[in-house]
Design an enzyme around this catalytic site. Structure first.
Site, PDB file in Angstrom:
ATOM      1  N   ASN A   9      -2.639 -10.234   5.528  1.00  0.00           N
ATOM      2  CA  ASN A   9      -3.686  -9.288   6.109  1.00  0.00           C
ATOM      3  C   ASN A   9      -3.835  -8.377   5.370  1.00  0.00           C
ATOM      4  OD1 ASN A   9      -5.009  -7.627   7.890  1.00  0.00           O
ATOM      5  ND2 ASN A   9      -3.109  -6.892   9.198  1.00  0.00           N
ATOM      6  N   LYS A  11      -6.236  -6.114   5.716  1.00  0.00           N
ATOM      7  CA  LYS A  11      -6.549  -4.760   6.279  1.00  0.00           C
ATOM      8  C   LYS A  11      -7.960  -4.074   5.633  1.00  0.00           C
ATOM      9  CE  LYS A  11      -1.802  -3.917   7.533  1.00  0.00           C
ATOM     10  NZ  LYS A  11      -0.603  -3.235   7.864  1.00  0.00           N
ATOM     11  N   HIS A  98      -3.078  -6.164  16.516  1.00  0.00           N
ATOM     12  CA  HIS A  98      -2.413  -5.460  15.545  1.00  0.00           C
ATOM     13  C   HIS A  98      -1.932  -3.932  15.892  1.00  0.00           C
ATOM     14  CE1 HIS A  98      -1.089  -3.795  11.607  1.00  0.00           C
ATOM     15  NE2 HIS A  98      -0.933  -5.050  11.251  1.00  0.00           N
ATOM     16  N   GLU A 100      -2.053  -1.265  14.295  1.00  0.00           N
ATOM     17  CA  GLU A 100      -3.180  -0.244  13.866  1.00  0.00           C
ATOM     18  C   GLU A 100      -4.229  -0.397  14.808  1.00  0.00           C
ATOM     19  OE1 GLU A 100      -3.134  -1.774   9.896  1.00  0.00           O
ATOM     20  OE2 GLU A 100      -1.226  -0.963   9.684  1.00  0.00           O
ATOM     21  N   GLU A 170       5.864  -7.513  14.413  1.00  0.00           N
ATOM     22  CA  GLU A 170       5.703  -6.359  13.655  1.00  0.00           C
ATOM     23  C   GLU A 170       6.218  -5.084  13.931  1.00  0.00           C
ATOM     24  OE1 GLU A 170       2.447  -7.535  10.640  1.00  0.00           O
ATOM     25  OE2 GLU A 170       1.381  -6.338  12.143  1.00  0.00           O
ATOM     26  N   GLY A 176       4.252  -0.804   6.334  1.00  0.00           N
ATOM     27  CA  GLY A 176       3.651  -0.189   5.164  1.00  0.00           C
ATOM     28  C   GLY A 176       4.561   1.217   4.823  1.00  0.00           C
ATOM     29  N   SER A 216       6.451  -4.556   5.877  1.00  0.00           N
ATOM     30  CA  SER A 216       6.996  -4.289   4.518  1.00  0.00           C
ATOM     31  C   SER A 216       7.987  -5.823   3.915  1.00  0.00           C
ATOM     32  CB  SER A 216       8.236  -3.392   4.379  1.00  0.00           C
ATOM     33  OG  SER A 216       7.747  -2.019   4.746  1.00  0.00           O
TER      34      SER A 216
HETATM   35  P1  13P Z   1       2.997  -4.315   5.266  1.00  0.00           P
HETATM   36  O1  13P Z   1       3.309  -5.509   4.787  1.00  0.00           O
HETATM   37  O2  13P Z   1       1.963  -3.464   4.276  1.00  0.00           O
HETATM   38  O3  13P Z   1       4.151  -3.572   5.777  1.00  0.00           O
HETATM   39  O4  13P Z   1       2.045  -4.438   6.390  1.00  0.00           O
HETATM   40  C1  13P Z   1       2.447  -5.341   7.398  1.00  0.00           C
HETATM   41  C2  13P Z   1       1.190  -5.594   8.551  1.00  0.00           C
HETATM   42  O5  13P Z   1       0.783  -4.784   9.258  1.00  0.00           O
HETATM   43  C3  13P Z   1       0.618  -7.031   8.363  1.00  0.00           C
HETATM   44  O6  13P Z   1      -0.195  -7.063   9.465  1.00  0.00           O
END
Ligand code: 13P
Length: 255
Positions: A9, A11, A98, A100, A170, A176, A216
Site C-alpha cells: 500500500n 499510500k 483502511h 487512515e 492491521e 507506521g 510494520s
Molecule cells: P506500515 O507497514 O508502514 O506500518 O503500514 C501498514 C499499512 O497501513 C498498510 O496498509
C-alpha cells in the site's frame, strides 16, 4: 490452498513516474516468486495508469490495486473515483476501510460496507481492513471490536463473492510505528476472523478467504507472520516503498 498475498500500500507516496520505476524494479522478484506469492501494488490514483502500462508491457506477475473507491456509478461527487474508472485501468483489488480513511476521513463501518459491495458488484475484490486502537486492545475489547467491524463490512455480501474476499488485520497501534503485533497476537485475531467468516458463510468460504496482517511488516519479520496458519500474507506500507524493503518480503513468502 491459499496463495500468499504480498500487497504494497503506497499510500500518498510516489508520482506516476516514480511508481512506474518501482513496479518495473519489482518485476523480477515477482516473477521468481510467482508460484508462491501473489504480488499486489496499490499506488495512488494518479499513478494507476503508469503502473498499469508497465505491468501490461512486461509479464504481468504483479496485480494492480486501488487504495479506495466511491460506490456510486458516476455523478456530481467532486474528488471521488467511480468503480468503472478503476476496472477500466485493470484494477483487480480495492483496499477499503483502511484505518487512515476511518481516522482522517471519517469512514464508518456502513461506508466500508457500501464500498465493499460496490467493489464486488464491479467484478473486483475488496481488501477489507480492520484493526483496533491501543486503547481498545488494552481494554481487552479487541475480539468484539474486530468482529463488529467485519460483520458490518460483510453485510449483504453473497457467498459466491465472499469466497474471493481478502481481509487485512492491521492493528492501528502497529501502523507506521515500528511496533508490530507478535506473530502469535496477530494469528489469534486472524483465527477469530476466519471463525467469524465460517459462521457467516460456511466452511468452504472460510477455508478460502485470505487474511493478511499489516502493521510494520519488514524484511526481518515477514516470514514469522507468513508461518502462522491463519495469516495468508501481508499488507505492507513503509517497507513497500522501495525495492530493498519490498523484495525481501515477497521472497519471504517462498515455500
Ligand atoms: P506500515 O507497514 O508502514 O506500518 O503500514 C501498514 C499499512 O497501513 C498498510 O496498509
Amino acid at each position: 490452498m491459499r496463495k500468499t498475498m504480498v500487497a504494497g500500500n503506497w499510500k500518498m507516496f510516489k508520482t506516476a513516474g516514480e511508481a512506474a520505476i518501482l513496479v518495473q524494479n519489482l518485476e523480477d522478484v515477482a516473477h521468481d516468486c510467482a508460484d508462491d506469492a501473489e504480488v499486489v501494488v496499490a499506488p495512488p490514483f494518479t499513478a494507476l495508469h503508469s503502473v498499469k502500462t508497465v505491468i501490461a508491457l512486461d509479464k504481468p506477475q504483479i496485480t494492480l490495486a486501488a487504495q479506495d473507491m466511491f460506490w456510486e456509478e458516476e455523478g456530481a461527487y467532486t474528488g471521488e473515483i467511480a468503480p468503472r474508472m478503476l476496472t477500466d485501468l485493470g484494477v483487480a483489488y480495492v483496499i477499503v476501510g483502511h484505518s487512515e480513511r476511518r481516522q482522517y476521513f471519517g469512514e464508518s463501518d456502513e461506508v466500508v460496507n457500501c464500498k465493499a459491495c460496490a467493489v464486488f458488484a464491479h467484478g473486483m475484490t475488496p481488501i477489507i481492513c480492520c484493526g483496533e486502537t491501543l486503547e481498545t486492545r488494552e481494554a481487552g475489547q479487541t475480539p468484539d471490536f474486530i468482529a463488529g467491524q467485519i460483520r458490518c463490512a460483510l453485510k449483504g455480501i453473497e457467498e459466491t463473492c465472499a469466497v474471493n474476499l481478502v481481509i487485512a488485520y492491521e492493528p492501528i497501534w502497529a501502523i507506521g510505528t515500528g511496533k508490530t503485533a507478535t506473530p502469535e497476537m496477530a494469528e489469534k485475531v486472524c483465527k477469530d476472523i476466519r471463525a467469524l467468516v465460517e459462521e457467516l458463510f460456511g466452511e468452504t468460504v472460510s477455508a478460502r478467504v485470505r487474511i493478511l496482517y499489516g502493521g510494520s511488516v519488514k524484511p526481518e519479520n515477514a516470514a514469522l507472520f507468513f508461518a502462522q496458519p491463519d495469516i495468508d500474507g501481508a499488507l505492507v506500507g513503509g517497507a513497500a516503498l522501495s525495492v530493498e524493503g519490498f523484495a525481501p518480503i515477497i521472497k519471504a513468502a517462498r515455500k
